[in-house]
Write an enzyme that holds these catalytic residues in place. Structure first.
Site, PDB file in Angstrom:
ATOM      1  CG  MET A   1       2.091   6.495   2.387  1.00 41.80           C
ATOM      2  SD  MET A   1       1.547   6.778   0.698  1.00 41.80           S
ATOM      3  CE  MET A   1      -0.199   7.105   1.017  1.00 41.80           C
ATOM      4  N   GLY A   2       5.662   4.118   3.660  1.00 43.75           N
ATOM      5  CA  GLY A   2       6.980   3.548   3.441  1.00 43.75           C
ATOM      6  C   GLY A   2       6.806   2.136   2.912  1.00 43.75           C
TER       7      GLY A   2
ATOM      8  CG  HIS B   1       2.804   1.758  12.835  1.00 44.98           C
ATOM      9  ND1 HIS B   1       2.340   2.600  11.843  1.00 44.98           N
ATOM     10  CD2 HIS B   1       3.872   1.118  12.305  1.00 44.98           C
ATOM     11  CE1 HIS B   1       3.095   2.479  10.773  1.00 44.98           C
ATOM     12  NE2 HIS B   1       4.038   1.589  11.026  1.00 44.98           N
TER      13      HIS B   1
ATOM     14  CG  PHE C   1      -1.721   3.444   3.624  1.00 49.85           C
ATOM     15  CD1 PHE C   1      -2.761   3.688   4.509  1.00 49.85           C
ATOM     16  CD2 PHE C   1      -1.941   2.546   2.582  1.00 49.85           C
ATOM     17  CE1 PHE C   1      -3.987   3.048   4.380  1.00 49.85           C
ATOM     18  CE2 PHE C   1      -3.162   1.900   2.438  1.00 49.85           C
ATOM     19  CZ  PHE C   1      -4.186   2.152   3.337  1.00 49.85           C
TER      20      PHE C   1
ATOM     21  CB  CYS D   1       8.989  11.129   8.222  1.00 48.27           C
ATOM     22  SG  CYS D   1       7.423  10.238   8.284  1.00 48.27           S
TER      23      CYS D   1
ATOM     24  N   GLY E   1      11.511   1.621   3.134  1.00 48.67           N
ATOM     25  CA  GLY E   1      12.139   2.911   2.945  1.00 48.67           C
ATOM     26  C   GLY E   1      11.663   3.895   4.000  1.00 48.67           C
ATOM     27  N   GLY E   2      12.281   5.064   4.033  1.00 49.83           N
ATOM     28  CA  GLY E   2      11.861   6.098   4.970  1.00 49.83           C
ATOM     29  C   GLY E   2      12.593   6.036   6.287  1.00 49.83           C
ATOM     30  CG  ASP E   3      14.375   8.778   9.657  1.00 52.62           C
ATOM     31  OD1 ASP E   3      14.180   8.606  10.872  1.00 52.62           O
ATOM     32  OD2 ASP E   3      15.472   9.124   9.184  1.00 52.62           O
TER      33      ASP E   3
END
Length: 233
Positions: free
Chosen positions: A161-162, A95, A174, A191, A89-91
């Site tokens: 987080m996703g 990293h 995370f 995000c 999930g998320g946009d």
């Protein structure tokens, strides 16, 4: 209910290789759950927790907008960064070195079956860890993750987080900025949220931070919050 967690530190590892490993572990656990439902009641599903630090990479969640990546393919290559569309999930997020990434691959039926609670407890583990360094952090309504100075013009995100879950088995997790190079966040709209900054522990504290110490503190709080019996190899 199995409350043992298999802990593994992957060190610095390519994002795609780690994604494949997560998928393999999730699929194996889901297969075990199917077999148990089919009648093999002796099956006990495992729980995993992977630590990793990725080389520079941008990932876009399944609900994300490609326009939130501000680099083209040539620019990505010039920065030594890769890019993946993924199934969490998320946009979009980044990293890279100096960032602690934790991937809990849990069978939530060993703990509780509530995705909202799962995310809130992950956030709480980070909030409690940051508090040990004198960093006051909190949640922001409608914006998963951990933030500083919510509700002010100086709001900034310190942990993204996703997750993805299949049959109550989780993957992804995370990413806490510890000693991260925040310049890489300038190449995205983190995000998908405009007008809010990103920060890192070393920026907030004005000094480099011992990443192993941070890992140990997160695991301590994770163990308490999730009532983990023990971490095993």
């Amino acid at each position: 209910m199995n409350k043992l967690v298999k802990l593994k530190d992957l060190g610095n590892k390519d994002f795609k290789e780690t994604w494949d490993l997560q998928t393999k572990l999730l699929d194996a656990t889901v297969a075990m759950k199917r077999a148990r439902r089919a009648g093999d009641t002796d099956i006990v599903t495992p729980n995993h927790f992977l630590w990793v630090e990725h080389p520079h990479v941008y990932t876009l969640g399944k609900s994300g907008d490609m326009q939130n990546l501000l680099l083209n393919e040539a620019q990505l290559e010039a920065k030594g960064a890769s890019f993946y569309k993924i199934n969490r999930g998320g946009d979009i997020t980044y990293h890279g070195p100096g960032q602690l990434v934790g991937y809990p691959i849990l069978d939530l039926e060993n703990f509780f079956t509530d995705i909202h609670k799962y995310l809130r407890l992950l956030e709480e583990a980070i909030i409690l860890t940051l508090a040990e360094y004198g960093i006051e952090s909190e949640r922001s309504d409608g914006e998963t993750g951990v933030w500083l100075d919510v509700g002010t013009p100086f709001a900034r995100k310190i942990c993204a987080m996703g997750i993805r879950a299949s049959r109550w088995v989780t993957m992804h997790g995370f990413a806490l900025n510890v000693n991260a190079d925040l310049g890489y966040f300038d190449n995205i709209i983190p995000c998908g949220i405009r007008g809010k900054a990103v920060t890192s522990m070393h920026v907030e504290l004005g000094r480099p931070v011992d990443e192993q110490e941070v890992k140990d503190k997160i695991l301590k709080h994770f163990k308490t919050l999730f009532e983990v019996e023990a971490y095993i190899d």
